[in-house]
Enzyme design. Sequence first.
Site, PDB file in Angstrom:
ATOM      1  N   GLY A 195       0.423  -1.548   0.175  1.00 11.04           N
ATOM      2  CA  GLY A 195      -0.188   0.043  -0.343  1.00 11.04           C
ATOM      3  C   GLY A 195       0.707   1.189  -0.094  1.00 11.04           C
ATOM      4  O   GLY A 195       1.862   0.983  -0.540  1.00 11.04           O
ATOM      5  N   LYS A 238       6.438   5.498  19.320  1.00 12.21           N
ATOM      6  CA  LYS A 238       6.287   5.691  17.999  1.00 12.21           C
ATOM      7  C   LYS A 238       4.233   5.440  18.228  1.00 12.21           C
ATOM      8  O   LYS A 238       4.113   6.135  17.873  1.00 12.21           O
ATOM      9  CB  LYS A 238       6.960   4.195  17.464  1.00 12.21           C
ATOM     10  N   ASN A 266       0.730   7.824  16.980  1.00 12.37           N
ATOM     11  CA  ASN A 266      -0.240   6.963  16.700  1.00 12.37           C
ATOM     12  C   ASN A 266      -1.229   6.925  17.243  1.00 12.37           C
ATOM     13  O   ASN A 266      -2.285   7.569  17.417  1.00 12.37           O
ATOM     14  CB  ASN A 266      -0.024   5.204  16.272  1.00 12.37           C
TER      15      ASN A 266
HETATM   16  N1  LIG Z   1       0.835   5.832   6.309  1.00 16.00           N
HETATM   17  C1  LIG Z   1       1.812   6.324   6.474  1.00 16.00           C
HETATM   18  O1  LIG Z   1       2.405   7.497   6.714  1.00 16.00           O
HETATM   19  C2  LIG Z   1       2.139   5.487   7.366  1.00 16.00           C
HETATM   20  C3  LIG Z   1       1.585   4.272   7.715  1.00 16.00           C
HETATM   21  N2  LIG Z   1       2.029   2.966   8.932  1.00 16.00           N
HETATM   22  C4  LIG Z   1       2.025   1.706   9.173  1.00 16.00           C
HETATM   23  O2  LIG Z   1       2.316   0.961   7.920  1.00 16.00           O
HETATM   24  C5  LIG Z   1       1.185   0.177   7.997  1.00 16.00           C
HETATM   25  C6  LIG Z   1       0.516  -0.153   6.364  1.00 16.00           C
HETATM   26  O3  LIG Z   1       0.462   1.580   6.786  1.00 16.00           O
HETATM   27  P1  LIG Z   1      -0.387   2.071   5.184  1.00 16.00           P
HETATM   28  O4  LIG Z   1       0.762   1.914   3.751  1.00 16.00           O
HETATM   29  O5  LIG Z   1      -0.563   3.617   5.297  1.00 16.00           O
HETATM   30  O6  LIG Z   1      -1.348   0.807   4.795  1.00 16.00           O
HETATM   31  P2  LIG Z   1      -2.187   0.857   3.420  1.00 16.00           P
HETATM   32  O7  LIG Z   1      -4.025   1.208   3.855  1.00 16.00           O
HETATM   33  O8  LIG Z   1      -1.405   2.250   1.894  1.00 16.00           O
HETATM   34  O9  LIG Z   1      -1.697  -0.463   2.601  1.00 16.00           O
HETATM   35  C7  LIG Z   1      -2.713  -1.188   2.909  1.00 16.00           C
HETATM   36  C8  LIG Z   1      -3.157  -2.568   2.101  1.00 16.00           C
HETATM   37  O10 LIG Z   1      -4.495  -1.394   2.729  1.00 16.00           O
HETATM   38  C9  LIG Z   1      -5.411  -2.182   1.134  1.00 16.00           C
HETATM   39  N3  LIG Z   1      -5.843  -1.183   0.678  1.00 16.00           N
HETATM   40  C10 LIG Z   1      -4.801   0.139   0.724  1.00 16.00           C
HETATM   41  N4  LIG Z   1      -5.556   1.107  -0.196  1.00 16.00           N
HETATM   42  C11 LIG Z   1      -6.704   0.830  -0.380  1.00 16.00           C
HETATM   43  C12 LIG Z   1      -7.802   0.831  -1.508  1.00 16.00           C
HETATM   44  N5  LIG Z   1      -8.328   2.043  -1.457  1.00 16.00           N
HETATM   45  N6  LIG Z   1      -8.889   0.123  -1.188  1.00 16.00           N
HETATM   46  C13 LIG Z   1      -8.371  -0.790  -1.603  1.00 16.00           C
HETATM   47  N7  LIG Z   1      -8.119  -1.844  -0.745  1.00 16.00           N
HETATM   48  C14 LIG Z   1      -6.619  -0.561  -0.295  1.00 16.00           C
HETATM   49  C15 LIG Z   1      -3.959  -3.044   0.342  1.00 16.00           C
HETATM   50  O11 LIG Z   1      -3.879  -4.504   0.472  1.00 16.00           O
HETATM   51  P3  LIG Z   1      -4.651  -5.572   0.489  1.00 16.00           P
HETATM   52  O12 LIG Z   1      -5.904  -5.204  -0.693  1.00 16.00           O
HETATM   53  O13 LIG Z   1      -4.868  -6.285   0.717  1.00 16.00           O
HETATM   54  O14 LIG Z   1      -6.313  -5.202   1.319  1.00 16.00           O
HETATM   55  C16 LIG Z   1      -3.272  -2.073   0.527  1.00 16.00           C
HETATM   56  O15 LIG Z   1      -1.610  -3.605   0.724  1.00 16.00           O
HETATM   57  C17 LIG Z   1       0.043   0.386   9.028  1.00 16.00           C
HETATM   58  O16 LIG Z   1       0.345  -0.345  10.271  1.00 16.00           O
HETATM   59  C18 LIG Z   1       0.068   1.944   9.121  1.00 16.00           C
HETATM   60  O17 LIG Z   1      -0.082   2.106  10.120  1.00 16.00           O
HETATM   61  C19 LIG Z   1       3.679   3.890   9.328  1.00 16.00           C
HETATM   62  C20 LIG Z   1       3.821   5.101   9.542  1.00 16.00           C
HETATM   63  C21 LIG Z   1       3.560   6.402   8.223  1.00 16.00           C
HETATM   64  C1  LIG Z   2       1.576   9.681  12.086  1.00 15.29           C
HETATM   65  C2  LIG Z   2       2.833   8.211  11.350  1.00 15.29           C
HETATM   66  C3  LIG Z   2       2.855   9.789   9.891  1.00 15.29           C
HETATM   67  C4  LIG Z   2       3.678   9.322  12.085  1.00 15.29           C
HETATM   68  O1  LIG Z   2       4.247   8.330  11.132  1.00 15.29           O
HETATM   69  C5  LIG Z   2       2.271   7.503  10.901  1.00 15.29           C
HETATM   70  O2  LIG Z   2       2.841   6.417  11.787  1.00 15.29           O
HETATM   71  C6  LIG Z   2       0.669   7.075  10.817  1.00 15.29           C
HETATM   72  O3  LIG Z   2       0.287   8.365   9.071  1.00 15.29           O
HETATM   73  O4  LIG Z   2       0.127   5.969  10.965  1.00 15.29           O
END
Ligand SMILES: NC(=O)C1=CN([C@@H]2O[C@H](COP(=O)(O)OP(=O)(O)OC[C@H]3O[C@@H](n4cnc5c(N)ncnc54)[C@H](OP(=O)(O)O)[C@@H]3O)[C@@H](O)[C@H]2O)C=CC1
Ligand SMILES: CC(C)(CO)C(=O)C(=O)O
Length: 312
Positions: free
Chosen positions: A9, A187, A191
């Site tokens: 994602g 961290k 969150n």
């Molecule tokens: N985004 C950020 O800035 C940060 C996020 N994190 C952490 O990192 C981890 C991953 O987060 P993040 O990358 O934001 O996750 P995303 O929601 O972007 O992606 C995770 C999964 O969700 C599904 N997905 C995402 N968007 C959609 C959509 N619009 N429609 C359908 N399915 C979708 C996909 O898998 P599937 O189809 O299999 O469901 C994807 O692999 C989490 O634990 C988060 O808390 C940590 C720091 C910062």
């Molecule tokens: C708050 C933040 C951006 C810090 O990296 C985060 O972890 C998130 O968006 O889930």
Amino acid sequence: MKIAIAGAGAMGSRFGLMLKQGGNDVLLIDGWQEHINAIKENGLKANYNGEEITVKVPIVNQNEVPTGEQFDLIILFTKAMQLEKMLQDVKPLIADHTEVLCLLNGIGHEDVIEKFVPMEKIFIGNTMWTAGLEGPGKAKLFGSGSVKLQNLGIGQEESAKKLAETLSASGLNAKYSDNIHYSIYRKACVNGTMNGLCTILDVNMAGLGATKPAHDMVVTIVNEFAAVAAKENVNLDIPEVIEHVETCFDPTTIGMHFPSMHQDLIKNNRLTEIDYINGAISRKGKKYGVVTPYCDFLTQLVHSKEEILGAK
Ligand SMILES: NC(=O)C1=CN([C@@H]2O[C@H](COP(=O)(O)OP(=O)(O)OC[C@H]3O[C@@H](n4cnc5c(N)ncnc54)[C@H](OP(=O)(O)O)[C@@H]3O)[C@@H](O)[C@H]2O)C=CC1
Ligand SMILES: CC(C)(CO)C(=O)C(=O)O
């Protein structure tokens, strides 16, 4: 290095893109077919610090991981509730030498990972990098960040340090931590404040920081996290953690970011990770006899909002 990103994602795309640009052999793995199709057809597109770029990187559905391929490193970047299913799906890629690094937000993911990976190959950490998806195959990446990580297995410190060096060689600014449980709680305070509050109030982190009650809410929530952490012999430096949390308000660094929970619930109508953040503190608080009224209430508010919006 041959690296698989399990969960491509927003964050998986950021790490995949930076590691690929750093010269690694990267495979993205995800379950969202539209996103997979877009990346297969057009490459991974990103607005990268204001510049539009495209990176050619292979991606597969987690239901069709290549058999017979082995990876040096698998980085887990699913949402917390998707972690176990992803580990089941990528099991064929985990060879004896494969290291597995978990950078998800939240507390206690090692309990799930241990079911699939030998302890000496598990590395856990957290990251202050941010990322968002503008749509399938298109990421928005701005600002800077960092990674902290540590080995779970005894005697694996050198491997953890090498892993941090590999990430840093691609610009990910990773450091070995000799007390990762402290870093994870620190961290989790970010969150536990930014994610739920920005989601309920429908603002980015700078917007939250500009409100008068923001500081008091941060102080109260951080104190609840610290009281629970202390029961696990993790003694947070509360003033330092509050200062660290409040760096997120700065609009010139990451303040303009909408936390991942906001992206899930408000932007995409998806269920949130609240049970792994404030919800985890509420559950642990009950177990240890520590009252956590703000975490309890924030968890309930987010769950109510999920119901109201019909999140899935
Ligand atoms: N985004 C950020 O800035 C940060 C996020 N994190 C952490 O990192 C981890 C991953 O987060 P993040 O990358 O934001 O996750 P995303 O929601 O972007 O992606 C995770 C999964 O969700 C599904 N997905 C995402 N968007 C959609 C959509 N619009 N429609 C359908 N399915 C979708 C996909 O898998 P599937 O189809 O299999 O469901 C994807 O692999 C989490 O634990 C988060 O808390 C940590 C720091 C910062
Ligand atoms: C708050 C933040 C951006 C810090 O990296 C985060 O972890 C998130 O968006 O889930």
